[in-house]
Design a protein around this motif. Sequence first.
Motif, PDB file in Angstrom:
ATOM      1  N   GLU A   2     -10.080 -59.254 -11.986  1.00 53.96           N
ATOM      2  CA  GLU A   2     -11.375 -59.455 -12.711  1.00 53.96           C
ATOM      3  C   GLU A   2     -12.098 -60.740 -12.469  1.00 53.96           C
ATOM      4  O   GLU A   2     -11.245 -61.683 -12.668  1.00 53.96           O
ATOM      5  CB  GLU A   2     -11.421 -59.112 -14.090  1.00 53.96           C
ATOM      6  N   CYS A   4     -14.299 -63.814 -13.707  1.00 52.33           N
ATOM      7  CA  CYS A   4     -14.542 -64.958 -14.797  1.00 52.33           C
ATOM      8  C   CYS A   4     -15.637 -65.718 -14.625  1.00 52.33           C
ATOM      9  O   CYS A   4     -15.661 -66.175 -13.488  1.00 52.33           O
ATOM     10  CB  CYS A   4     -13.252 -65.337 -15.428  1.00 52.33           C
ATOM     11  N   CYS A  85      -4.684 -60.862 -14.441  1.00 46.93           N
ATOM     12  CA  CYS A  85      -6.054 -60.537 -14.650  1.00 46.93           C
ATOM     13  C   CYS A  85      -6.766 -61.893 -15.340  1.00 46.93           C
ATOM     14  O   CYS A  85      -6.058 -62.940 -15.554  1.00 46.93           O
ATOM     15  CB  CYS A  85      -5.920 -59.631 -15.969  1.00 46.93           C
ATOM     16  N   THR A  87      -8.731 -62.171 -18.088  1.00 52.40           N
ATOM     17  CA  THR A  87      -8.720 -62.199 -19.477  1.00 52.40           C
ATOM     18  C   THR A  87      -7.439 -61.569 -20.145  1.00 52.40           C
ATOM     19  O   THR A  87      -6.731 -60.713 -19.478  1.00 52.40           O
ATOM     20  CB  THR A  87      -9.889 -61.355 -20.008  1.00 52.40           C
ATOM     21  N   ARG A  89      -7.487 -59.533 -22.661  1.00 51.90           N
ATOM     22  CA  ARG A  89      -7.699 -58.267 -23.356  1.00 51.90           C
ATOM     23  C   ARG A  89      -7.361 -57.231 -21.771  1.00 51.90           C
ATOM     24  O   ARG A  89      -7.153 -56.123 -22.158  1.00 51.90           O
ATOM     25  CB  ARG A  89      -9.066 -58.337 -23.510  1.00 51.90           C
ATOM     26  N   GLU A  90      -7.893 -57.676 -20.756  1.00 52.40           N
ATOM     27  CA  GLU A  90      -7.649 -56.803 -19.691  1.00 52.40           C
ATOM     28  C   GLU A  90      -6.051 -56.428 -19.285  1.00 52.40           C
ATOM     29  O   GLU A  90      -5.609 -55.495 -18.902  1.00 52.40           O
ATOM     30  CB  GLU A  90      -8.372 -57.408 -18.230  1.00 52.40           C
ATOM     31  N   ARG A  93      -4.592 -54.070 -21.500  1.00 53.17           N
ATOM     32  CA  ARG A  93      -5.097 -52.660 -21.188  1.00 53.17           C
ATOM     33  C   ARG A  93      -4.203 -52.297 -20.246  1.00 53.17           C
ATOM     34  O   ARG A  93      -3.747 -51.204 -20.338  1.00 53.17           O
ATOM     35  CB  ARG A  93      -6.329 -52.549 -20.865  1.00 53.17           C
ATOM     36  N   ARG A  94      -4.051 -52.948 -19.198  1.00 56.00           N
ATOM     37  CA  ARG A  94      -2.869 -52.752 -18.152  1.00 56.00           C
ATOM     38  C   ARG A  94      -1.669 -52.563 -18.662  1.00 56.00           C
ATOM     39  O   ARG A  94      -1.089 -51.700 -18.350  1.00 56.00           O
ATOM     40  CB  ARG A  94      -3.294 -53.794 -17.042  1.00 56.00           C
TER      41      ARG A  94
END
Length: 121
Positions: A2, A4, A85, A87, A89-90, A93-94
């Motif tokens: 992702e 940033c 990733c 972040t 947070r990402e 999630r993964r």
Amino acid sequence: MEECPGACRHVYFPAAICAEYDSPIDALIGLHVPQDEALDLVAAAWADGGARCVLARVDGGRQVAAILLPGGRWAACNVFAGQFCATPREAGRRLEKLLKRGRRGTVGALPAGRANENAGS
């Protein structure tokens, strides 16, 4: 990975916890990293400012890591290759999608330059 805003200082990755140890050296040895290599990796990581994560690659190309947990113990982890990733947070999630029933995991973090070095080794 992702995007940033601006330059990313760290990259984050999901990791499955295999066991917990008192030191990062013990954690890496528990993951079948040779002792001399584990000592060298930890010394290099600490020379850069007391790393909270030490990434390694074992025979066969599998990525593993010793990650400092909030309680002060070190987690010996299998790293999901190619899952870096921008972040935490990402990465979390993964991690939720990758873990099987009953498995524990954590999110590791590395300085962005260090992750690029380890991604291709």
